[in-house]
Write a protein that holds these residues in place. Structure first.
Motif, PDB file in Angstrom:
ATOM      1  N   ALA A  27       0.823  -1.206   0.000  1.00 27.46           N
ATOM      2  CA  ALA A  27       0.000   0.000   0.000  1.00 27.46           C
ATOM      3  C   ALA A  27       0.859   1.258   0.000  1.00 27.46           C
ATOM      4  CB  ALA A  27      -0.925  -0.004   1.220  1.00 27.46           C
ATOM      5  N   ASN A  28       1.934   1.260   0.777  1.00 29.99           N
ATOM      6  CA  ASN A  28       2.823   2.421   0.799  1.00 29.99           C
ATOM      7  C   ASN A  28       3.536   2.604  -0.528  1.00 29.99           C
ATOM      8  OD1 ASN A  28       3.142   3.857   3.598  1.00 29.99           O
ATOM      9  ND2 ASN A  28       2.939   1.693   4.090  1.00 29.99           N
ATOM     10  N   LEU A  29       3.918   1.520  -1.171  1.00 31.67           N
ATOM     11  CA  LEU A  29       4.561   1.628  -2.477  1.00 31.67           C
ATOM     12  C   LEU A  29       3.604   2.232  -3.502  1.00 31.67           C
ATOM     13  CD1 LEU A  29       6.589  -1.703  -2.771  1.00 31.67           C
ATOM     14  CD2 LEU A  29       7.493   0.617  -2.530  1.00 31.67           C
ATOM     15  N   ILE A  30       2.346   1.843  -3.463  1.00 35.76           N
ATOM     16  CA  ILE A  30       1.358   2.395  -4.392  1.00 35.76           C
ATOM     17  C   ILE A  30       1.202   3.901  -4.190  1.00 35.76           C
ATOM     18  CG2 ILE A  30      -1.096   2.401  -4.973  1.00 35.76           C
ATOM     19  CD1 ILE A  30      -1.130  -0.600  -4.411  1.00 35.76           C
ATOM     20  N   ILE A  31       1.095   4.332  -2.926  1.00 37.67           N
ATOM     21  CA  ILE A  31       0.916   5.755  -2.645  1.00 37.67           C
ATOM     22  C   ILE A  31       2.186   6.534  -2.989  1.00 37.67           C
ATOM     23  CG2 ILE A  31       0.286   7.431  -0.881  1.00 37.67           C
ATOM     24  CD1 ILE A  31      -1.087   5.144   0.624  1.00 37.67           C
ATOM     25  N   ILE A  32       3.353   5.977  -2.678  1.00 37.55           N
ATOM     26  CA  ILE A  32       4.615   6.658  -2.990  1.00 37.55           C
ATOM     27  C   ILE A  32       4.762   6.846  -4.493  1.00 37.55           C
ATOM     28  CG2 ILE A  32       7.124   6.371  -2.982  1.00 37.55           C
ATOM     29  CD1 ILE A  32       6.857   5.063  -0.237  1.00 37.55           C
ATOM     30  N   LEU A  33       4.483   5.811  -5.264  1.00 38.05           N
ATOM     31  CA  LEU A  33       4.573   5.929  -6.721  1.00 38.05           C
ATOM     32  C   LEU A  33       3.545   6.922  -7.255  1.00 38.05           C
ATOM     33  CD1 LEU A  33       5.121   2.186  -7.738  1.00 38.05           C
ATOM     34  CD2 LEU A  33       6.817   4.031  -7.649  1.00 38.05           C
ATOM     35  N   GLY A  34       2.364   6.974  -6.633  1.00 38.83           N
ATOM     36  CA  GLY A  34       1.356   7.940  -7.043  1.00 38.83           C
ATOM     37  C   GLY A  34       1.819   9.371  -6.846  1.00 38.83           C
ATOM     38  N   ILE A  35       2.528   9.645  -5.747  1.00 36.85           N
ATOM     39  CA  ILE A  35       3.048  10.997  -5.503  1.00 36.85           C
ATOM     40  C   ILE A  35       4.212  11.295  -6.435  1.00 36.85           C
ATOM     41  CG2 ILE A  35       4.158  12.480  -3.789  1.00 36.85           C
ATOM     42  CD1 ILE A  35       2.582  11.055  -1.640  1.00 36.85           C
ATOM     43  N   VAL A  36       5.078  10.336  -6.667  1.00 39.98           N
ATOM     44  CA  VAL A  36       6.249  10.553  -7.516  1.00 39.98           C
ATOM     45  C   VAL A  36       5.842  10.787  -8.965  1.00 39.98           C
ATOM     46  CG1 VAL A  36       8.338   9.468  -8.421  1.00 39.98           C
ATOM     47  CG2 VAL A  36       7.791   9.262  -6.001  1.00 39.98           C
ATOM     48  N   TRP A  37       4.862  10.051  -9.454  1.00 39.20           N
ATOM     49  CA  TRP A  37       4.463  10.165 -10.863  1.00 39.20           C
ATOM     50  C   TRP A  37       3.654  11.428 -11.154  1.00 39.20           C
ATOM     51  CZ3 TRP A  37       2.750   4.358 -11.475  1.00 39.20           C
ATOM     52  CH2 TRP A  37       3.908   3.584 -11.661  1.00 39.20           C
ATOM     53  N   ASN A  38       2.927  11.932 -10.178  1.00 40.03           N
ATOM     54  CA  ASN A  38       2.096  13.115 -10.376  1.00 40.03           C
ATOM     55  C   ASN A  38       2.888  14.367 -10.007  1.00 40.03           C
ATOM     56  OD1 ASN A  38       0.087  15.017 -10.637  1.00 40.03           O
ATOM     57  ND2 ASN A  38      -1.423  13.897  -9.415  1.00 40.03           N
ATOM     58  N   ARG A  39       3.306  15.142 -11.017  1.00 37.14           N
ATOM     59  CA  ARG A  39       4.124  16.321 -10.751  1.00 37.14           C
ATOM     60  C   ARG A  39       3.358  17.406 -10.008  1.00 37.14           C
ATOM     61  NH1 ARG A  39       7.631  17.217 -16.351  1.00 37.14           N
ATOM     62  NH2 ARG A  39       8.720  15.192 -16.284  1.00 37.14           N
TER      63      ARG A  39
END
Length: 336
Positions: A27-39
């Motif tokens: 779950a944390n990996l999903i949220i982290i990638l969501g923040i990283v990908w969205n500028r």
């Protein structure tokens, strides 16, 4: 506790914590990638939340090792220190990050006009240093000499069994127990000087935010009635009140589900683990696993409730679903 009981305790710990730890990590990996990908999410508030997610991810990795502190194991001095200090550091870093995120959002609601001038925004590296360095320094105090390693093996890890005692002597190891690494004063200071004040601070800021939100909601409803010149509550006011009620219920349930189990476990530790009374190891293991695991779920709940964080994963799942459906329809179209 003999060797058979120790293995049984370890198996119980892994059976409870591995599924929970895996869920927290994914779950944390999903949220982290969501923040990283969205500028659009690359700003200071989300950087604080990203630091919290990293700390929670590390806590998820260390989650199976935290309950192991309550078991006696045959380890060397350095290995025993690492097995206790490193998980404790990750837990304290997670807690400090959680307080910082709540404080940042609390100030945003309490004083929005001066929100951009916060010291945390002007000195972001300093804020990160505050939430990571003090937990590391405090967790390392046993390695600097504040421990009971020179005390006798009162738990009987190596003394009670002749074979284990022989192994301890041959391998230059000893009974690794939290009692030998952490002094009673160290545990009392951590629980009542760091952990409990942090939890009460988070609860106080959350309650204050709900109170301020309730006042703002009343002002909005009063303004809406003055514009509409009506005495009865409109559908819009009812929707606002319903949304606020849902928010209060969600916050209350989150606190009950995530914090209450840990508070119970923490006081059980103080009441029994620091005393010489015998305790039910199975009960202690279950309380330890569920208490620490429920607390680590808090950032996951905050992140998954924000659609901006989960939108990249949702888009990916939709693409996979559409592709699977398309491949399932192709054979039928060819046959026709």
């Amino acid at each position: 506790m003999d060797l058979g009981d120790l293995l049984t305790g370890e198996d119980l710990i892994y059976a409870i914590t591995i599924p929970l730890s895996t869920s927290i990590i994914l779950a944390n990996l999903i949220i982290i990638l969501g923040i990283v990908w969205n500028r659009q999410l690359h700003n200071t508030p989300n950087y604080f939340f990203l630091s919290l997610l990293v700390a929670d991810l590390c806590t998820g990795v260390a989650l199976p090792f935290i309950p192991l502190m309550g078991l006696n194991r045959e380890l060397s001095f350095s290995s025993c220190l690492i097995a206790h200090i490193f998980p404790n550091f990750l837990f304290l870093a997670f807690l400090f990050n959680l307080v910082m995120v709540h404080y940042e959002r609390y100030i945003c609601i309490l004083d929005p006009l001066h929100y951009g001038n916060l010291w945390m925004h002007r000195s972001f590296p300093l804020a990160l240093l505050i939430v990571w360095a003090p937990p590391l320094l405090y967790a390392c105090l046993p390695a600097l000499g504040w421990n009971n390693w020179a005390e006798p093996d009162w738990d009987g890890c190596c003394v009670g069994n002749q074979n284990v005692a022989a192994n301890c002597s041959a391998n230059s190891t000893a009974c690794c127990s939290y009692k030998r690494v952490f002094t009673n004063e160290f545990i009392y200071l951590e629980v009542y000087g760091l952990v409990l004040p942090a939890i009460l601070t988070i609860a106080g800021m959350t309650g204050r935010v709900l109170y301020i939100t309730k006042g703002q909601l009343k002002d909005i409803c009063r303004l809406h009635r003055s514009v509409e010149r009506g005495r009865k509550a409109s559908d819009r006011e009812q929707r606002l009140n319903l949304r606020y009620t849902r928010c209060v219920v969600a916050v209350s349930l989150t606190f009950l589900a995530c914090w209450v189990p840990y508070l119970i476990y923490m006081h059980v530790c103080i009441a029994f683990l620091l005393s010489d009374t015998k305790r039910n190891s199975t009960t202690h293991i279950i309380l330890s696993c569920t208490g620490n695991g429920s607390m680590a779920v808090v950032p996951m709940v905050l992140g998954l409730s924000n659609r901006e964080y989960t939108e990249p994963a949702s888009k990916l799942l939709r693409k996979i679903r559409d592709r699977v459906r398309g491949e399932a329809r192709d054979p039928g179209e060819v046959s026709v």
